[in-house]
Design a protein around this motif. Sequence first.
Motif, mmCIF file in Angstrom:
data_model
loop_
_atom_site.group_PDB
_atom_site.id
_atom_site.type_symbol
_atom_site.label_atom_id
_atom_site.label_comp_id
_atom_site.label_asym_id
_atom_site.label_seq_id
_atom_site.Cartn_x
_atom_site.Cartn_y
_atom_site.Cartn_z
ATOM 1 N N GLN A 1 70.079 -31.334 109.405
ATOM 2 C CA GLN A 1 70.894 -30.140 109.230
ATOM 3 C C GLN A 1 71.819 -29.986 110.449
ATOM 4 O O GLN A 1 71.488 -30.441 111.546
ATOM 5 C CB GLN A 1 69.997 -28.897 109.175
ATOM 6 C CG GLN A 1 68.816 -29.007 108.237
ATOM 7 C CD GLN A 1 69.087 -28.358 106.904
ATOM 8 O OE1 GLN A 1 69.285 -27.156 106.846
ATOM 9 N NE2 GLN A 1 69.096 -29.149 105.856
ATOM 10 N N THR A 2 72.936 -29.311 110.232
ATOM 11 C CA THR A 2 73.785 -28.940 111.364
ATOM 12 C C THR A 2 73.387 -27.529 111.790
ATOM 13 O O THR A 2 73.430 -26.596 110.979
ATOM 14 C CB THR A 2 75.272 -28.956 110.971
ATOM 15 O OG1 THR A 2 75.592 -30.274 110.529
ATOM 16 C CG2 THR A 2 76.150 -28.601 112.153
ATOM 17 N N ALA B 1 66.930 -30.027 119.945
ATOM 18 C CA ALA B 1 67.585 -31.266 120.392
ATOM 19 C C ALA B 1 66.539 -32.297 120.812
ATOM 20 O O ALA B 1 66.689 -33.494 120.538
ATOM 21 C CB ALA B 1 68.548 -30.964 121.539
ATOM 22 N N ALA B 2 65.473 -31.822 121.472
ATOM 23 C CA ALA B 2 64.435 -32.760 121.936
ATOM 24 C C ALA B 2 63.753 -33.445 120.757
ATOM 25 O O ALA B 2 63.389 -34.622 120.829
ATOM 26 C CB ALA B 2 63.405 -32.015 122.788
ATOM 27 N N HIS C 1 67.882 -32.988 114.002
ATOM 28 C CA HIS C 1 69.056 -32.279 113.487
ATOM 29 C C HIS C 1 70.215 -32.390 114.471
ATOM 30 O O HIS C 1 70.025 -32.719 115.639
ATOM 31 C CB HIS C 1 68.717 -30.805 113.258
ATOM 32 C CG HIS C 1 67.593 -30.605 112.285
ATOM 33 N ND1 HIS C 1 67.693 -30.931 110.957
ATOM 34 C CD2 HIS C 1 66.323 -30.146 112.460
ATOM 35 C CE1 HIS C 1 66.552 -30.657 110.342
ATOM 36 N NE2 HIS C 1 65.701 -30.186 111.228
ATOM 37 N N ARG C 2 71.405 -32.072 113.976
ATOM 38 C CA ARG C 2 72.599 -32.067 114.840
ATOM 39 C C ARG C 2 72.740 -30.656 115.400
ATOM 40 O O ARG C 2 72.921 -29.701 114.640
ATOM 41 C CB ARG C 2 73.800 -32.448 113.965
ATOM 42 C CG ARG C 2 75.099 -32.526 114.693
ATOM 43 C CD ARG C 2 76.172 -33.182 113.819
ATOM 44 N NE ARG C 2 77.458 -33.027 114.469
ATOM 45 C CZ ARG C 2 78.411 -32.199 114.058
ATOM 46 N NH1 ARG C 2 78.238 -31.469 112.969
ATOM 47 N NH2 ARG C 2 79.541 -32.112 114.721
ATOM 48 N N ALA D 1 78.267 -24.445 109.330
ATOM 49 C CA ALA D 1 76.976 -25.049 109.666
ATOM 50 C C ALA D 1 75.972 -24.768 108.553
ATOM 51 O O ALA D 1 76.153 -23.847 107.752
ATOM 52 C CB ALA D 1 76.484 -24.469 110.976
ATOM 53 N N ASP D 2 74.907 -25.589 108.506
ATOM 54 C CA ASP D 2 73.793 -25.256 107.596
ATOM 55 C C ASP D 2 73.066 -24.022 108.127
ATOM 56 O O ASP D 2 72.699 -23.130 107.377
ATOM 57 C CB ASP D 2 72.806 -26.431 107.530
ATOM 58 C CG ASP D 2 73.428 -27.664 106.920
ATOM 59 O OD1 ASP D 2 73.950 -27.562 105.798
ATOM 60 O OD2 ASP D 2 73.426 -28.722 107.576
ATOM 61 N N TRP D 3 72.866 -24.039 109.451
ATOM 62 C CA TRP D 3 72.178 -22.924 110.101
ATOM 63 C C TRP D 3 72.968 -22.472 111.328
ATOM 64 O O TRP D 3 73.509 -23.298 112.067
ATOM 65 C CB TRP D 3 70.785 -23.344 110.590
ATOM 66 C CG TRP D 3 69.728 -23.320 109.531
ATOM 67 C CD1 TRP D 3 69.378 -24.351 108.715
ATOM 68 C CD2 TRP D 3 68.892 -22.216 109.178
ATOM 69 N NE1 TRP D 3 68.372 -23.958 107.875
ATOM 70 C CE2 TRP D 3 68.047 -22.653 108.146
ATOM 71 C CE3 TRP D 3 68.767 -20.904 109.628
ATOM 72 C CZ2 TRP D 3 67.099 -21.819 107.548
ATOM 73 C CZ3 TRP D 3 67.820 -20.070 109.042
ATOM 74 C CH2 TRP D 3 67.004 -20.537 108.010
#
Length: 312
Positions: A14-15, A33-34, A38-39, A77-79
Amino acid sequence: MSANSPSPATQRPQTIAVIGLGSIGGVAAGCLAAAGRHRVIACVRRPIEKLVLDQPGGTVELKLTAVTDAAEVEEPADWVLLCTKTHQTQSAAPWLARLCAPETRVAVLQNGIGHVERVAPLADGAKVVPIIVYYNGERLAPDRVRLRQGSDQDMAVADDADGRAFARLFAGTALRVQLCADFATLIWRKLLINAVANPITALTLQRQAVLRRADIEDLCLAILAEAVAVGRAEGVRLADDEPQRALATLFTFSGELGTSMYFDRLAGRQLEVDALNGAIVAAGARHGIATPLNRALLVLLRAVSDAAASGG
Ligand SMILES: NC(=O)c1ccc[n+]([C@@H]2O[C@H](COP(=O)([O-])OP(=O)(O)OC[C@H]3O[C@@H](n4cnc5c(N)ncnc54)[C@H](OP(=O)(O)O)[C@@H]3O)[C@@H](O)[C@H]2O)c1
């Protein structure tokens, strides 16, 4: 029920745009991020290239994709994770306008209540998902945040389709998400704690040990009794001994701890009092319930906050 069980592999990437890389947004962005599934895009006011995340599992340095101008956002964005202070919500409008489409979900990681009413007008038909944050985030430097986990769960969300989708985002990360059948009660319980701990520490400029004074404890119980009457009028299932429970929870914390409003006052920043005692006063007014103690806190802290906003 904890929801970090779904297999991360079953979810398409997901973005996720994180607006506000402060204490809470920095930790959320860092944990996502870790995990690397997802982006993650950081929407920030100053450029940043990396983020160092101190977490119980160790310290990690993460490369970040960051944008400083909403005009640079290429697609919805998705989220969106909205992680500003409540009074900064309006300033996030340009980000939300570029990031939101009707299929976007906007998770609001802010204290207080009324997340949907506050954010939906800015979200272009996107679904607004209120989140209760339990983890402690601290921004140690513009590019460094620390996660401390004090409770069994790090966030709570309603046990519905949007809440479960939010929980899946964090599956496999350090942040544990609780799905909650009675979200309204849980968010009011958090409000009760915040509505005494924050204003009392900010006004007295003392850490949470001040709450243990007998006279302050009596005052807190009276403030909380007003809030509970209002919460019940709002249809929230709060128990008779809710004020005592809220204080008992507060007394499990070290007296050495501050609160975010205490630190904001020390730093001369605006205060989130409208989202806390202000929300109680406003709901009380809707139901014809007098809230003189909450109103007194609101008026005093608004004066402090307004002076900070104007540099006074
Ligand atoms: N900290 C905690 O442990 C904790 C725990 C539970 C709940 N909460 C709640 O979580 C919410 C966030 O609190 P916080 O402690 O993370 O606050 P914070 O550390 O002050 O972070 C807010 C961030 O939002 C950024 N921001 C504000 N307006 C922006 C805009 N228009 N565009 C981009 N970025 C913007 C700020 O950027 P600048 O750096 O440029 O000012 C700052 O980095 C609050 O409602 C708080 O009550 C916090």
